[in-house]
Design a protein around this motif. Structure first.
Motif, short mmCIF file in Angstrom:
data_model
loop_
_atom_site.label_atom_id
_atom_site.label_comp_id
_atom_site.label_asym_id
_atom_site.label_seq_id
_atom_site.Cartn_x
_atom_site.Cartn_y
_atom_site.Cartn_z
N THR A 192 -7.48 6.27 -18.18
CA THR A 192 -7.38 6.07 -16.86
C THR A 192 -6.06 6.65 -16.21
O THR A 192 -5.12 6.75 -17.02
N ILE A 193 -6.17 7.04 -15.06
CA ILE A 193 -5.23 7.58 -14.36
C ILE A 193 -4.90 7.09 -13.24
O ILE A 193 -5.86 6.75 -12.25
N TRP A 194 -4.06 6.12 -12.97
CA TRP A 194 -3.80 5.38 -11.63
C TRP A 194 -2.72 6.06 -10.73
O TRP A 194 -1.82 6.74 -10.87
N ILE A 195 -3.15 6.05 -9.35
CA ILE A 195 -2.38 6.59 -8.25
C ILE A 195 -2.21 5.53 -7.23
O ILE A 195 -3.26 4.92 -6.78
N LYS A 196 -0.99 5.45 -7.08
CA LYS A 196 -0.49 4.13 -6.19
C LYS A 196 0.41 4.79 -4.88
O LYS A 196 1.14 5.70 -5.30
N VAL A 197 0.06 4.26 -3.70
CA VAL A 197 0.98 4.63 -2.65
C VAL A 197 1.37 3.25 -2.12
O VAL A 197 0.67 2.84 -1.53
N ASN A 198 2.64 3.18 -1.91
CA ASN A 198 3.35 1.75 -1.55
C ASN A 198 4.64 2.10 -0.55
O ASN A 198 5.01 3.13 -0.89
N ARG A 199 4.70 1.45 0.50
CA ARG A 199 5.71 1.55 1.37
C ARG A 199 6.62 0.42 1.03
O ARG A 199 6.43 -0.76 1.00
N ILE A 200 8.19 0.60 0.84
CA ILE A 200 9.05 0.05 0.73
C ILE A 200 10.16 0.16 1.63
O ILE A 200 10.93 1.19 1.52
N GLY A 201 10.31 -0.58 2.66
CA GLY A 201 11.36 -0.33 3.79
C GLY A 201 11.04 1.14 4.47
O GLY A 201 10.02 1.29 4.78
N GLN A 202 11.92 1.97 4.36
CA GLN A 202 11.58 3.13 5.02
C GLN A 202 11.45 4.43 4.00
O GLN A 202 11.51 5.61 4.10
N ASN A 203 10.91 3.90 2.85
CA ASN A 203 10.46 4.63 1.82
C ASN A 203 9.05 4.64 1.22
O ASN A 203 8.59 3.48 1.35
N LEU A 204 8.41 5.67 0.93
CA LEU A 204 6.91 5.71 0.57
C LEU A 204 6.97 5.90 -0.76
O LEU A 204 7.48 7.15 -1.31
#
Length: 176
Positions: free
Chosen positions: A93-105
């Motif tokens: 399995t390969i996981w790809i995650k994109v989350n915003r934390i404050g002013q950073n992605l």
């Protein structure tokens, strides 16, 4: 023959990319795009390499419009995904995650393979190949990824997952 040609094209492309980056001739062509589009571009570049792996997307913030060089950034993500496919067993399995934390992605690519060497920062060195026995490559993909991320003002780090496998995290500032 087709597969060998694609691999040769990838190797040559990596050599040219690292030359352009080091010489300063690589300029960003920034455009407004969405992280989800970049991820989909990178996955499509994998071609049949992805067929033996389960790719799980967790994009809580995949629809934030950001400005970056879509082609180059997709290439950086592709390099991470390609390595995950190359260095993990079939069916992994390969996981790809994109989350915003404050002013950073925060972009995260994780796998459940063997993991990285004891000093994961080495994988970003040019021509570093680790346990690449029998694998085709030049050891430039991750060096190129690091350069592309840094050209965009971000940082990329590598670590081993507690559960086993590798984890790459890109921290990319997103201006207002």
């Amino acid at each position: 023959i087709l597969e060998s040609a694609l691999i040769l094209n990838l190797l040559l492309g990596n050599l040219l990319d690292i030359s352009r980056i080091e010489s300063g001739y690589l300029s960003l062509k920034k455009e407004k795009t969405f992280p989800a589009d970049i991820i989909h571009d990178a996955i499509s570049y994998l071609g049949k390499n992805k067929s033996n792996h389960e790719i799980v997307l967790e994009m809580l913030d995949g629809n934030i419009e950001i400005e970056l060089d879509r082609v180059l950034f997709a290439h950086a993500i592709f390099n991470l995904l390609y390595n995950a496919c190359l260095y993990t067993h079939s069916g992994s399995t390969i996981w790809i995650k994109v989350n915003r934390i404050g002013q950073n992605l925060i972009w995260s690519i994780e796998d459940n393979g063997k993991g990285l060497p004891s000093d994961p920062s080495k994988v970003f060195q040019k021509f570093y190949r680790g346990e690449a026995t029998g694998k085709i490559g030049t050891g430039l993909g991750l060096a190129i990824t690091k350069s592309i991320v840094e050209l965009h003002g971000g940082v990329v780090n590598a670590s081993n997952r507690v559960e086993g496998g590798a984890k790459f995290v890109i921290d990319l500032p997103i201006p207002d």
